[in-house]
Design a protein around this motif. Sequence first.
Motif, PDB file in Angstrom:
ATOM      1  N   VAL A 143      35.056  52.424  36.705  1.00 43.50           N
ATOM      2  CA  VAL A 143      34.407  51.332  36.864  1.00 43.50           C
ATOM      3  C   VAL A 143      34.570  50.305  35.433  1.00 43.50           C
ATOM      4  O   VAL A 143      34.205  50.803  34.644  1.00 43.50           O
ATOM      5  N   VAL A 144      34.639  49.110  35.638  1.00 42.62           N
ATOM      6  CA  VAL A 144      35.148  48.141  34.434  1.00 42.62           C
ATOM      7  C   VAL A 144      34.113  47.051  34.641  1.00 42.62           C
ATOM      8  O   VAL A 144      34.450  46.077  35.619  1.00 42.62           O
ATOM      9  N   ASN A 145      32.999  46.761  33.768  1.00 42.38           N
ATOM     10  CA  ASN A 145      32.135  45.589  33.964  1.00 42.38           C
ATOM     11  C   ASN A 145      32.762  44.611  32.949  1.00 42.38           C
ATOM     12  O   ASN A 145      32.956  44.729  31.698  1.00 42.38           O
ATOM     13  N   SER A 146      32.868  43.324  33.158  1.00 47.44           N
ATOM     14  CA  SER A 146      33.275  42.243  32.453  1.00 47.44           C
ATOM     15  C   SER A 146      32.613  41.025  32.536  1.00 47.44           C
ATOM     16  O   SER A 146      32.490  40.694  33.578  1.00 47.44           O
ATOM     17  N   ILE A 147      32.178  40.175  31.350  1.00 44.46           N
ATOM     18  CA  ILE A 147      31.897  39.095  31.513  1.00 44.46           C
ATOM     19  C   ILE A 147      32.756  38.040  31.222  1.00 44.46           C
ATOM     20  O   ILE A 147      32.787  37.299  32.042  1.00 44.46           O
ATOM     21  N   LEU A 148      33.819  38.311  30.914  1.00 47.55           N
ATOM     22  CA  LEU A 148      34.959  37.509  30.358  1.00 47.55           C
ATOM     23  C   LEU A 148      36.171  37.669  31.783  1.00 47.55           C
ATOM     24  O   LEU A 148      36.371  38.851  32.132  1.00 47.55           O
ATOM     25  N   LEU A 149      36.396  36.498  32.283  1.00 51.64           N
ATOM     26  CA  LEU A 149      37.411  36.538  33.178  1.00 51.64           C
ATOM     27  C   LEU A 149      38.689  37.348  32.569  1.00 51.64           C
ATOM     28  O   LEU A 149      39.369  37.991  33.563  1.00 51.64           O
ATOM     29  N   GLU A 150      39.200  37.004  31.460  1.00 52.50           N
ATOM     30  CA  GLU A 150      40.317  37.427  30.838  1.00 52.50           C
ATOM     31  C   GLU A 150      40.171  39.245  30.721  1.00 52.50           C
ATOM     32  O   GLU A 150      41.272  39.789  31.197  1.00 52.50           O
ATOM     33  N   THR A 151      39.281  39.697  30.607  1.00 48.64           N
ATOM     34  CA  THR A 151      38.647  41.063  30.536  1.00 48.64           C
ATOM     35  C   THR A 151      39.295  41.541  31.896  1.00 48.64           C
ATOM     36  O   THR A 151      39.715  42.623  32.375  1.00 48.64           O
ATOM     37  N   ALA A 152      38.527  40.978  32.966  1.00 46.66           N
ATOM     38  CA  ALA A 152      38.663  41.660  34.446  1.00 46.66           C
ATOM     39  C   ALA A 152      40.155  41.378  34.742  1.00 46.66           C
ATOM     40  O   ALA A 152      40.781  42.275  35.533  1.00 46.66           O
ATOM     41  N   ILE A 169      37.247  44.656  43.559  1.00 49.73           N
ATOM     42  CA  ILE A 169      36.901  43.467  42.514  1.00 49.73           C
ATOM     43  C   ILE A 169      35.513  43.100  43.083  1.00 49.73           C
ATOM     44  O   ILE A 169      35.804  42.322  44.299  1.00 49.73           O
ATOM     45  N   THR A 170      34.499  43.072  42.529  1.00 46.13           N
ATOM     46  CA  THR A 170      33.434  42.199  42.982  1.00 46.13           C
ATOM     47  C   THR A 170      32.853  41.541  41.827  1.00 46.13           C
ATOM     48  O   THR A 170      32.687  41.779  40.664  1.00 46.13           O
ATOM     49  N   HIS A 171      32.546  40.196  42.221  1.00 44.54           N
ATOM     50  CA  HIS A 171      32.012  39.310  41.275  1.00 44.54           C
ATOM     51  C   HIS A 171      30.862  38.936  41.771  1.00 44.54           C
ATOM     52  O   HIS A 171      30.274  38.547  42.916  1.00 44.54           O
ATOM     53  N   ILE A 172      29.672  39.114  40.858  1.00 38.62           N
ATOM     54  CA  ILE A 172      28.186  39.335  41.110  1.00 38.62           C
ATOM     55  C   ILE A 172      27.565  38.150  40.385  1.00 38.62           C
ATOM     56  O   ILE A 172      27.646  38.020  39.094  1.00 38.62           O
ATOM     57  N   SER A 173      26.933  37.340  40.894  1.00 41.05           N
ATOM     58  CA  SER A 173      25.888  36.205  40.294  1.00 41.05           C
ATOM     59  C   SER A 173      24.696  36.550  40.841  1.00 41.05           C
ATOM     60  O   SER A 173      24.273  36.398  41.996  1.00 41.05           O
ATOM     61  N   VAL A 174      23.607  36.711  39.723  1.00 41.86           N
ATOM     62  CA  VAL A 174      22.245  36.922  40.068  1.00 41.86           C
ATOM     63  C   VAL A 174      21.274  35.855  39.467  1.00 41.86           C
ATOM     64  O   VAL A 174      21.569  35.375  38.396  1.00 41.86           O
ATOM     65  N   SER A 175      20.343  35.461  40.258  1.00 41.64           N
ATOM     66  CA  SER A 175      19.263  34.530  39.894  1.00 41.64           C
ATOM     67  C   SER A 175      17.732  35.265  40.072  1.00 41.64           C
ATOM     68  O   SER A 175      17.710  35.920  40.991  1.00 41.64           O
ATOM     69  N   ARG A 176      17.106  35.351  38.914  1.00 40.24           N
ATOM     70  CA  ARG A 176      15.734  35.996  39.214  1.00 40.24           C
ATOM     71  C   ARG A 176      14.764  34.742  39.156  1.00 40.24           C
ATOM     72  O   ARG A 176      14.650  33.877  38.298  1.00 40.24           O
ATOM     73  N   GLY A 177      13.914  35.137  39.963  1.00 42.10           N
ATOM     74  CA  GLY A 177      12.537  33.993  39.937  1.00 42.10           C
ATOM     75  C   GLY A 177      11.632  34.205  38.880  1.00 42.10           C
ATOM     76  O   GLY A 177      11.280  35.311  38.063  1.00 42.10           O
ATOM     77  N   ILE A 192      28.907  38.560  36.447  1.00 43.11           N
ATOM     78  CA  ILE A 192      29.848  39.615  36.152  1.00 43.11           C
ATOM     79  C   ILE A 192      30.807  40.165  37.151  1.00 43.11           C
ATOM     80  O   ILE A 192      30.590  39.802  38.243  1.00 43.11           O
ATOM     81  N   THR A 193      31.941  40.303  36.601  1.00 44.94           N
ATOM     82  CA  THR A 193      32.959  40.761  37.561  1.00 44.94           C
ATOM     83  C   THR A 193      33.157  42.576  37.254  1.00 44.94           C
ATOM     84  O   THR A 193      33.253  42.821  36.322  1.00 44.94           O
ATOM     85  N   ILE A 194      32.995  43.033  38.421  1.00 45.56           N
ATOM     86  CA  ILE A 194      32.944  44.508  38.513  1.00 45.56           C
ATOM     87  C   ILE A 194      34.456  44.983  39.064  1.00 45.56           C
ATOM     88  O   ILE A 194      34.709  44.702  40.136  1.00 45.56           O
TER      89      ILE A 194
END
Length: 204
Positions: A143-152, A169-177, A192-194
């Motif tokens: 499992v590779v976690n990447s902030i940069l698209l280039e890394t993914a 390939i999973t792209h996760i966008s989270v918002s917290r209240g 983050i792209t996993i």
Amino acid sequence: MVKNWSYKTPGIPDEYFITDENVPGPTKEEVRVLTISKARLKEGNIVIDVGCGTGGLTVEAALQVGPQGKVYALDEDEIAVKLTQSNVEKFGVQNTVVVKRGKAPEGLADFPDADAVLIGGTMNLREILRAVQTKLKPNGRIVVNSILLETAITAIDELKLLEFKNLDITHISVSRGKQIKSGTMMLARNPITIVSASIGVNQW
């Protein structure tokens, strides 16, 4: 064990971890939940955490594999290694975790073959992925976690070249209240792209 934390499910609140401004992290709790899910861990597994940082994923993996398993955490930063050790002790999993200071892929040489390898974004990702391929057991997971698209993109490309299976390939966008005077404002966290895959086909 950390006070008031006795759960098996992943997703320890971020604020429970000991942190340092010189080390990014911990990996946000929602990302940790998905990362552990993609690794498909079970009790007794061997896990390697490459670039352990604050140790969030190290601790989460240790709670999943239990005392019969083992988690090997690696980071080249001395502060990160100390942080991981502190968090491992805080959550009472020191008998399950081995923390080592070293640079990947060279630092992986002394670790045993693993059922799963977790990797944070890194400059020499291709070399690390090639080394990890030789460390994974049959049907082992990466499992590779990447902030940069280039890394993914690099991870996807190299895993295909190495003929890993079940590429996901999973792209996760989270918002917290956040509570403000007028109500609840949603604050976005870094997406983050996993990227995950297995060394073999059979996953059951």
